[in-house]
Write a protein that holds these residues in place. Structure first.
Motif: not given
Length: 211
Positions: A53-58, A80-83, A181-182, A202-207
């Protein structure tokens, strides 16, 4: 007495011709049954996971404040963090995938975000469960997906770079290990969330979307 003896002989013959019951399925270390990811994860990756969660925010704060590469506004629910939605497990098959890096480990001196082009990925069913693999590109993570709840699976994996062979199993090279996390974020759209990656962001997303 002859009748009793004959009956006994027939019973013994029937028992001799009946095969014994099969042995119970194997269990314990060294088998292919899926283990709980909490018994496998390293202390370093557990810390990354706990602080996601801290990674998301920063990362989002940096991405929205600092210049970047690509169109951040077009990503929609991907950032979107809560998607996350219910029914997370993706069907096996080939996928198109792209990586979005959010935030900068260099603070104010780095790019706030980078949106990469599409590459090829795959979800396959293995004896140990679902496995994710990115099959093209210069950074190719892969790992097992462990069921967590209806909205999340946890991936423990490793990363291959450049022309290297596919990544080794989790835990063999700590400098390449990842925890992710998937989540499903659309009717046929998923993302892997990688908090505190080893390098750059600080955060990677793979779509992921079906190919």
């Amino acid at each position: 007495m002859r009748i009793l003896a004959l009956s006994t002989l027939l019973l013994l013959a029937a028992c001799a011709s009946t095969p014994p019951p099969p042995p119970p399925p194997p269990s314990g270390p060294g088998t292919t049954e899926l283990r709980d990811w909490r018994s496998i994860i390293t202390a370093t990756d557990r810390d990354r996971y706990v602080r996601r969660d801290a990674a998301w925010r920063l990362a989002l704060e940096q991405a929205r404040r600092q210049p970047g590469s690509g169109d951040l506004r077009s990503l929609g629910d991907l950032i979107e963090r809560d998607a996350a939605r219910n029914t997370v497990a993706p069907p096996p098959g080939n996928y198109r995938c792209r990586t979005v890096k959010l935030g900068s480990q260099g603070g104010e001196t780095g790019l706030g975000f980078v949106v990469y082009d599409w590459f090829q990925c795959r979800i396959e069913q293995t004896p140990r469960g679902l496995k994710f693999s990115k099959t093209t590109g210069s950074q190719r993570p892969s790992g097992l997906l462990f069921p967590e709840d209806g909205r999340q699976m946890v991936m423990l994996g490793s990363v291959a770079l450049a022309a290297e062979a596919p990544a080794n199993s989790y835990g063999q090279r700590p400098d390449r290990d990842i925890v992710a996390v998937l989540e499903r974020i659309g009717d046929a759209r998923w993302r892997l969330v990688i908090p505190w990656p080893q390098n750059e962001s600080n955060l990677d997303l793979i779509e992921l979307v079906p190919a």
